[in-house]
Design an enzyme around this catalytic site. Structure first.
Site, PDB file in Angstrom:
ATOM      1  N   GLY A 208      28.794  47.884  39.570  1.00  0.00           N
ATOM      2  CA  GLY A 208      29.406  48.918  40.401  1.00  0.00           C
ATOM      3  C   GLY A 208      28.778  48.916  41.776  1.00  0.00           C
ATOM      4  O   GLY A 208      27.701  48.346  41.964  1.00  0.00           O
TER       5      GLY A 208
ATOM      6  N   TYR B 287      24.841  46.857  37.940  1.00  0.00           N
ATOM      7  CA  TYR B 287      24.634  48.309  38.000  1.00  0.00           C
ATOM      8  C   TYR B 287      24.370  48.849  36.596  1.00  0.00           C
ATOM      9  O   TYR B 287      23.512  49.724  36.390  1.00  0.00           O
ATOM     10  CB  TYR B 287      25.867  49.000  38.601  1.00  0.00           C
ATOM     11  CG  TYR B 287      25.758  50.513  38.690  1.00  0.00           C
ATOM     12  CD1 TYR B 287      25.205  51.125  39.818  1.00  0.00           C
ATOM     13  CD2 TYR B 287      26.211  51.338  37.654  1.00  0.00           C
ATOM     14  CE1 TYR B 287      25.092  52.505  39.912  1.00  0.00           C
ATOM     15  CE2 TYR B 287      26.104  52.716  37.739  1.00  0.00           C
ATOM     16  CZ  TYR B 287      25.545  53.302  38.869  1.00  0.00           C
ATOM     17  OH  TYR B 287      25.446  54.666  38.956  1.00  0.00           O
TER      18      TYR B 287
ATOM     19  N   GLU C 297      30.074  37.214  33.361  1.00  0.00           N
ATOM     20  CA  GLU C 297      31.528  37.070  33.214  1.00  0.00           C
ATOM     21  C   GLU C 297      32.154  36.111  34.223  1.00  0.00           C
ATOM     22  O   GLU C 297      33.264  35.651  34.018  1.00  0.00           O
ATOM     23  CB  GLU C 297      32.211  38.446  33.299  1.00  0.00           C
ATOM     24  CG  GLU C 297      32.186  39.121  34.673  1.00  0.00           C
ATOM     25  CD  GLU C 297      30.886  39.890  34.968  1.00  0.00           C
ATOM     26  OE1 GLU C 297      29.875  39.639  34.281  1.00  0.00           O
ATOM     27  OE2 GLU C 297      30.877  40.718  35.884  1.00  0.00           O
TER      28      GLU C 297
ATOM     29  N   SER D 179      64.140  40.638  33.079  1.00  0.00           N
ATOM     30  CA  SER D 179      64.231  39.961  34.375  1.00  0.00           C
ATOM     31  C   SER D 179      64.152  38.452  34.226  1.00  0.00           C
ATOM     32  O   SER D 179      64.496  37.717  35.132  1.00  0.00           O
ATOM     33  CB  SER D 179      63.083  40.427  35.269  1.00  0.00           C
ATOM     34  OG  SER D 179      61.859  39.927  34.756  1.00  0.00           O
TER      35      SER D 179
ATOM     36  N   VAL E 100      57.796  36.474  32.706  1.00  0.00           N
ATOM     37  CA  VAL E 100      57.043  36.310  31.461  1.00  0.00           C
ATOM     38  C   VAL E 100      56.926  37.642  30.702  1.00  0.00           C
ATOM     39  O   VAL E 100      57.196  37.712  29.501  1.00  0.00           O
ATOM     40  CB  VAL E 100      55.625  35.754  31.752  1.00  0.00           C
ATOM     41  CG1 VAL E 100      54.826  35.652  30.472  1.00  0.00           C
ATOM     42  CG2 VAL E 100      55.730  34.406  32.435  1.00  0.00           C
TER      43      VAL E 100
ATOM     44  N   SER F 271      60.183  39.014  29.207  1.00  0.00           N
ATOM     45  CA  SER F 271      60.689  38.081  28.189  1.00  0.00           C
ATOM     46  C   SER F 271      59.890  38.202  26.893  1.00  0.00           C
ATOM     47  O   SER F 271      60.457  38.217  25.803  1.00  0.00           O
ATOM     48  CB  SER F 271      60.608  36.635  28.680  1.00  0.00           C
ATOM     49  OG  SER F 271      61.453  36.463  29.782  1.00  0.00           O
TER      50      SER F 271
END
Ligand code: XMP
Length: 513
Positions: free
Chosen positions: A55, A83, A174, A226, A229, A232
């Site tokens: 953060g 953080y 990450e 539409s 992805v 659908s």
């Protein structure tokens, strides 16, 4: 639906979604919740572990977000990142201060030395590069914690209290820049939280289908399809769950890519749903005639889309549920609890107002984009739909600069198709996030055969990006560009010059309008 759950407590860090994606990649379900979520709500989810995110704040300021101290006596393992790590130290009796003169302030790739006897770093080499981004420093580590990683500038890169299951890292496991970052997260999840890893798309599909059946009962569901992805996959999931109780309205506005309308229709032939394809090219082109201002084009298409959808839904009559392809990033970004989210400039917008329905159904609400694609594959949707790159709602209208005619749309469609075909041949399409052709409104003089031409200039655009907020123009090899240029100019009448867009975003945007 009961899965092993990890809670990611959001302290405002820029990589929070990425943490969640990584946890899901490790086959564990997780949810990102605001750091202010009451303890009771966290407990109700029965998590196997909690991750505190990074953060922008400094933990020692009074205004900075804190956590309920009862979290630390609950007995659930905690991993604090950046953080989150400082918060652990600060709350449990350590001391965090501003790093002086850059000595322990670290940004970017940093050589890090791990104590591999710590469960968090088990199986890692003793040295690796990690991605740091912190201006604060843990001057004193809380009682019960030991130091488990260091860098050249900083002795306190990671802390651990194995007895209580509390771990903290100053760096960001990450992000891809951290070598072995995923392994560190896996260690936390599997070694420390004792996860078994029960989050797979095959299982999810089954539980989601059962949940939809239970919720919908014998009700009727309407979905605006539409061809992108998300909608659908939502359609396929609903079709699998409730078949003929589902009606999909697919509005083909005539500004789709070559064969796209037919491909979408073909993909749904395998289910028993009611599929309504509205070929509305003429009415869209009439409304757009003579319009060259980008925002007006978008608005006209949005309005007309709603009108067509409204007409169709009136024919269908009242429905019980309106389904939408909202996905998890939309939910996180909105910060909203259960409000239905419609991306403002990214969606056709305003649909629910014009349809008579009781409830909204959002079956993909907890999934990330790559999970949505995986689910689509599980459901048997063809790869051309599932792997599809983003395509803007207004379609080719915002890739035809100036006024729009059917002739221009056809020209662009053909050129765009060749661009796609050539990139697929070389496999370069796999490295690109989005690529398309733009019909500029510029004409220039050329020579073909022995004659003079005065035709349009076509621009090619290809970018790589992680989040579409920023993007880098793609370095497609000259040889490939050469083949594409030659083919388009030879095969598509009306185009006599090709240019390649070499601007990144910012300052340009991905689309030209
Ligand atoms: P820009 O041009 O803003 O595009 O850099 C970022 C991403 O958003 C897509 N895009 C849209 N998608 N409706 C959509 O559904 C829109 O009006 C729209 N405008 C841009 C664009 O294709 C890119 O992926």
């Amino acid at each position: 639906m009961s899965h092993e759950t990890v809670i990611i407590l959001d302290f405002g860090g820029q990589y929070n979604q990425l943490i969640a994606r990584r946890v899901r990649e490790c086959q564990i379900y997780c949810e990102v919740l605001p750091c202010t979520t009451p303890l009771e709500e966290l407990k109700a989810r029965n998590p196997i572990g909690i991750i505190f995110t990074g953060g922008p704040n400094s933990v020692y300021l009074e205004t900075s977000p804190q956590v309920d101290p009862a979290l630390f006596t609950w007995g659930v393992p905690i991993l604090g990142i950046c953080y989150g790590c400082q918060l652990l130290a600060h709350t449990l009796g350590g001391q965090v201060t501003e790093a002086q003169d850059g000595a322990a302030r670290e940004y970017g790739k940093t050589v890090t030395y791990y104590d591999t006897s710590c469960p968090l770093f088990r199986g890692l080499p003793e040295t690796g590069v990690s991605w740091m981004s912190h201006g604060d420093y843990m001057a004193k580590v809380p009682a019960g914690f030991s130091l488990t990683a260091r860098s050249d500038a900083c002795p306190n890169v990671a802390i651990a209290d194995e007895a209580r299951g509390f771990y903290g890292v100053q760096f960001h496991p990450e992000v891809n820049h951290t070598e072995h970052g995923l392994q560190i997260l896996r260690n936390f999840l599997y070694e420390i939280c004792g996860a078994a890893g029960d989050w797979t798309m095959g299982d999810y599909k089954q539980t989601a289908i059962a949940a939809i059946r239970e919720k919908v009962g014998d009700g009727r569901v309407l979905l605006a399809l539409s061809g992108g992805v998300d909608s659908s996959v939502a359609a396929a999931l609903l079709a699998e769950a409730i078949g003929s109780q589902l009606t999909c309205v697919f509005v083909d506005h005539g500004l789709m890519r070559l064969h796209e309308g037919d491909e979408v229709e073909a993909a749904f032939a395998q289910w028993e749903l009611q599929f309504i394809r509205v070929n509305a090219e003429d009415r869209f082109l009439v409304r757009l005639a003579g319009e060259s201002e980008p925002e007006r084009k978008r608005k006209i298409i949005g309005e007309e889309f709603i009108r067509v959808f409204e007409e169709e839904s009136q024919k269908i009559g009242a429905v019980d549920f309106l389904a939408q392809g909202t996905i998890y990033p939309d939910v996180i970004e909105s910060g909203a609890g259960d409000a239905a989210v419609i991306k403002s400039h990214h969606n056709v917008g305003g649909l629910p107002d014009c349809v008579d329905f009781k409830e909204i159904l959002e079956p993909l609400r907890m999934l990330f984009k790559d999970e949505v694609r995986q689910l689509g594959r599980e459901l048997g949707l063809p790869e051309y739909l599932v792997a599809r790159q983003p395509f803007p709602g207004p379609g080719l209208a915002i890739r035809i600069i100036g006024d729009i005619t059917k002739e221009k749309a056809d020209t662009l469609r053909e050129a765009d198709f060749i661009f796609h075909e050539e990139l697929a041949k070389t496999g370069e399409d796999r490295n690109l996030s989005q690529y398309f052709a733009v019909l500029t409104n510029t004409r220039s003089v050329g020579v073909m055969g022995d004659g003079r031409t005065y035709d349009y200039t076509l621009a090619l655009r290809a970018v790589s990006t992680a989040d579409f907020m920023t993007a880098d123009w793609a370095r497609i090899p000259y040889e490939t560009l050469d083949r594409i240029s030659t083919r388009i100019v030879n095969e598509v009448p009306g185009i006599n010059r090709i240019v390649y867009d070499i601007t990144s975003k910012p300052p340009a945007t991905i689309e030209w309008e």
